[in-house]
Design an enzyme around this catalytic site. Structure first.
Site, PDB file in Angstrom:
ATOM      1  N   TYR A 135      20.804   7.733 -21.569  1.00  0.00           N
ATOM      2  CA  TYR A 135      19.444   7.178 -21.647  1.00  0.00           C
ATOM      3  C   TYR A 135      19.153   6.642 -20.251  1.00  0.00           C
ATOM      4  O   TYR A 135      18.930   5.458 -20.063  1.00  0.00           O
ATOM      5  CB  TYR A 135      19.489   6.058 -22.700  1.00  0.00           C
ATOM      6  CG  TYR A 135      18.203   5.448 -23.165  1.00  0.00           C
ATOM      7  CD1 TYR A 135      17.167   6.218 -23.680  1.00  0.00           C
ATOM      8  CD2 TYR A 135      18.035   4.060 -23.135  1.00  0.00           C
ATOM      9  CE1 TYR A 135      16.002   5.621 -24.147  1.00  0.00           C
ATOM     10  CE2 TYR A 135      16.877   3.459 -23.596  1.00  0.00           C
ATOM     11  CZ  TYR A 135      15.862   4.250 -24.107  1.00  0.00           C
ATOM     12  OH  TYR A 135      14.711   3.659 -24.579  1.00  0.00           O
ATOM     13  N   HIS A 140      11.637   6.433 -18.527  1.00  0.00           N
ATOM     14  CA  HIS A 140      11.637   6.718 -19.967  1.00  0.00           C
ATOM     15  C   HIS A 140      12.007   5.476 -20.781  1.00  0.00           C
ATOM     16  O   HIS A 140      11.329   5.138 -21.757  1.00  0.00           O
ATOM     17  CB  HIS A 140      12.618   7.853 -20.267  1.00  0.00           C
ATOM     18  CG  HIS A 140      12.823   8.108 -21.725  1.00  0.00           C
ATOM     19  ND1 HIS A 140      11.833   8.636 -22.538  1.00  0.00           N
ATOM     20  CD2 HIS A 140      13.901   7.905 -22.536  1.00  0.00           C
ATOM     21  CE1 HIS A 140      12.303   8.740 -23.779  1.00  0.00           C
ATOM     22  NE2 HIS A 140      13.537   8.304 -23.809  1.00  0.00           N
ATOM     23  N   GLU A 208      15.656  17.120 -20.870  1.00  0.00           N
ATOM     24  CA  GLU A 208      16.918  16.584 -20.362  1.00  0.00           C
ATOM     25  C   GLU A 208      17.660  17.680 -19.604  1.00  0.00           C
ATOM     26  O   GLU A 208      17.338  18.855 -19.703  1.00  0.00           O
ATOM     27  CB  GLU A 208      17.816  16.088 -21.527  1.00  0.00           C
ATOM     28  CG  GLU A 208      17.135  15.076 -22.425  1.00  0.00           C
ATOM     29  CD  GLU A 208      18.101  14.277 -23.300  1.00  0.00           C
ATOM     30  OE1 GLU A 208      19.329  14.307 -23.040  1.00  0.00           O
ATOM     31  OE2 GLU A 208      17.616  13.614 -24.243  1.00  0.00           O
ATOM     32  N   ASP A 240      16.718  17.820 -26.264  1.00  0.00           N
ATOM     33  CA  ASP A 240      17.278  16.981 -27.330  1.00  0.00           C
ATOM     34  C   ASP A 240      16.166  16.688 -28.349  1.00  0.00           C
ATOM     35  O   ASP A 240      15.572  15.610 -28.355  1.00  0.00           O
ATOM     36  CB  ASP A 240      17.823  15.694 -26.699  1.00  0.00           C
ATOM     37  CG  ASP A 240      18.493  14.793 -27.710  1.00  0.00           C
ATOM     38  OD1 ASP A 240      19.048  15.314 -28.692  1.00  0.00           O
ATOM     39  OD2 ASP A 240      18.464  13.565 -27.517  1.00  0.00           O
ATOM     40  N   TYR A 251      17.092   3.722 -36.693  1.00  0.00           N
ATOM     41  CA  TYR A 251      17.957   3.533 -35.520  1.00  0.00           C
ATOM     42  C   TYR A 251      18.566   2.141 -35.381  1.00  0.00           C
ATOM     43  O   TYR A 251      19.503   1.952 -34.606  1.00  0.00           O
ATOM     44  CB  TYR A 251      17.214   3.932 -34.238  1.00  0.00           C
ATOM     45  CG  TYR A 251      16.381   2.860 -33.582  1.00  0.00           C
ATOM     46  CD1 TYR A 251      16.825   2.209 -32.424  1.00  0.00           C
ATOM     47  CD2 TYR A 251      15.139   2.487 -34.094  1.00  0.00           C
ATOM     48  CE1 TYR A 251      16.056   1.242 -31.803  1.00  0.00           C
ATOM     49  CE2 TYR A 251      14.377   1.521 -33.495  1.00  0.00           C
ATOM     50  CZ  TYR A 251      14.833   0.899 -32.352  1.00  0.00           C
ATOM     51  OH  TYR A 251      14.066  -0.060 -31.755  1.00  0.00           O
ATOM     52  N   LYS A 260      18.152  12.903 -34.518  1.00  0.00           N
ATOM     53  CA  LYS A 260      18.600  13.669 -33.351  1.00  0.00           C
ATOM     54  C   LYS A 260      19.625  14.740 -33.696  1.00  0.00           C
ATOM     55  O   LYS A 260      19.879  15.616 -32.872  1.00  0.00           O
ATOM     56  CB  LYS A 260      19.256  12.717 -32.344  1.00  0.00           C
ATOM     57  CG  LYS A 260      18.400  11.545 -31.923  1.00  0.00           C
ATOM     58  CD  LYS A 260      17.548  11.904 -30.741  1.00  0.00           C
ATOM     59  CE  LYS A 260      16.916  10.658 -30.148  1.00  0.00           C
ATOM     60  NZ  LYS A 260      16.184  10.983 -28.915  1.00  0.00           N
ATOM     61  N   THR A 356      16.139  11.631 -21.700  1.00  0.00           N
ATOM     62  CA  THR A 356      14.827  12.136 -21.299  1.00  0.00           C
ATOM     63  C   THR A 356      14.532  11.783 -19.843  1.00  0.00           C
ATOM     64  O   THR A 356      14.696  10.630 -19.441  1.00  0.00           O
ATOM     65  CB  THR A 356      13.746  11.526 -22.208  1.00  0.00           C
ATOM     66  OG1 THR A 356      14.101  11.795 -23.555  1.00  0.00           O
ATOM     67  CG2 THR A 356      12.379  12.101 -21.902  1.00  0.00           C
TER      68      THR A 356
HETATM   69 MN    MN Z   1      17.998  12.292 -25.841  1.00  0.00          MN
END
Ligand code: MN
Length: 420
Positions: A135, A140, A208, A240, A251, A260, A356
């Site tokens: 991440y 992002h 990604e 992704d 989450y 995901k 991302t």
């Molecule tokens: Mn991702």
């Protein structure tokens, strides 16, 4: 620097201008020959190069390769030979296919080892044991934190101190061209009292890049930041896929799960780190200073231009994002050093994805979540429709290339069509 990177080299294979695959690239992949037969391949321009033929006919003599190393379903065993041998193969392919090559007899044998790319079916190049998603784009993480939490505290307190990541699901990583079925799951809008079940209404991509681990480390033995790049074989494009409404509900507190794990798409050509060496650049200034195990003097980012297109059901195309890998706050070397610092053993063929890759401007955001700002700013499409997220029948295509001194090293396409 590898002699195969010399910008002056030209191939005797006709190579279109602006191809992603000039002779300076020489990526590696695997083609499916028939139902249960596979072969390792490279590519120049519009031709796929069959490495099994080249080895079986003596063109790799002197490189000390195990026999049959290219007659395999995956590149893992080849990659595990180590960079000294895999780069010797890359340089030999360059020697074989360049103008002025001393291997003149090869030009009489093109029918045996050169295949037009449109006649080739590519398959998964590596057997992926484990997959981790980072991440690592500050833009992002800031955008997502602003939308879902608090603009004043968009980055969580740990973000500037370590490359945040989670362990993903290797089994559902698919090769470019595979259709992606819209997942169903639990969602709960903030205003609803109870969750409901159904197809995601917020199907998204994530722009990604992934790297392939090229050297294993033993359990309990971290890879240092300065060794980290020697453990990376090469890079690919990586989508992704994400179901945002499922993600928002599930989450907390352990991170992404079903939002995901239904699919991620990988591009078929692994571009080696050696081919990308001319495009090395410094990353963003890291402030506050990171802990010593994440510190390095060397420039660890790469200038790779990225683009996302949506191919609409009527055949029209809309470019929705232009970004660059160089925006990454945390480098691949830092990701790998951090991943192993507690002793985690990485294995050849493991995939680590960047997270991302968003840039600083709204047209450089790497997901529909950000581009449509959580659905509040629909994107106008050339067919007159609008998009806040991805609709059934849409095909998402990631592309990427690095360019300098007239040489363009690209990744081809990472493509997936969403079906209901
Ligand atoms: Mn991702």
């Amino acid at each position: 620097m590898s002699r195969a990177n010399d910008p002056q080299i030209k191939s005797w294979i006709p190579t279109p201008e602006n191809t992603d695959f000039p002779i300076q690239n020489i990526p590696f992949g695997v083609m499916q020959v028939d139902e249960d037969m596979f072969a390792a391949v490279s590519r120049v321009g519009k031709y796929v190069i069959d490495l099994t033929y080249l080895q079986d006919n003596g063109y790799f003599v002197g490189l000390n390769l195990p026999s049959g190393i290219f007659h395999k379903s995956y590149l893992n065993d080849f990659i595990a030979l180590g960079k000294a041998q895999t780069q010797a193969v890359r340089e030999r392919i360059s020697d074989l296919l360049r103008e002025g090559s001393s291997y003149t007899d090869l030009k009489e044998k093109t029918a045996y080892f050169m295949l037009p790319v449109e006649e080739v079916k590519m398959s998964m190049p590596v057997r992926i044991g484990d997959y981790t998603d980072f991440y690592s784009s500050r833009e992002h993480a800031t955008n997502v934190g602003t939308m879902f939490r608090d603009p004043a505290n968009a980055l969580l307190p740990n973000w500037l101190h370590l490359p945040v990541g989670y362990h993903g699901r290797a089994s559902s990583i698919v090769i470019s061209g595979t259709d992606i079925r819209r997942p169903s799951g639990q969602t709960k809008p903030p205003t609803a009292e109870k969750p409901t079940f159904g197809p995601t209404k917020q199907m998204d991509f994530e722009l990604e890049m992934g790297f392939i681990v090229g050297k294993s480390n033993a359990l309990g033995t971290p890879v240092s930041i300065d060794e980290a790049e020697s453990h990376i074989f090469g890079m690919m494009l990586f989508n992704d896929w994400s179901a945002r409404d499922i993600q928002a509900w599930e989450y907390v507190p352990l991170g992404p799960f079903l939002a995901k794990n239904f699919a991620s798409t990988l591009s078929p050509w692994i571009v080696t780190m050696e081919a990308l060496e001319p495009f090395r650049v410094a990353g963003p200034q890291q402030d506050p200073e990171v802990l010593p195990y994440l510190q390095t003097e060397r420039a660890h980012n790469f200038d790779i231009q990225l683009q996302v297109d949506i191919l609409l059901p009527n055949g029209q195309t809309s470019t929705v994002c232009k970004s660059n890998f160089k925006y990454m706050y945390w480098s691949m070397a830092q990701q790998l050093a951090h991943h192993t610092i507690g002793g985690c053993n990485m294995k050849v063929g493991d995939v680590c994805a960047s997270g991302t890759i968003s840039g600083p401007t709204p047209d450089s955001y790497g997901s529909m979540l950000e581009l449509s700002w959580k659905g509040t700013k629909p994107l106008s499409m050339p067919d007159g429709t609008q998009r806040t997220f991805i609709e059934d029948g849409d095909t998402v295509i990631l592309r990427g290339y690095a360019e300098r001194d007239g040489v363009r090293i690209g990744f081809g396409e990472c493509l997936g069509k969403v079906v209901g």
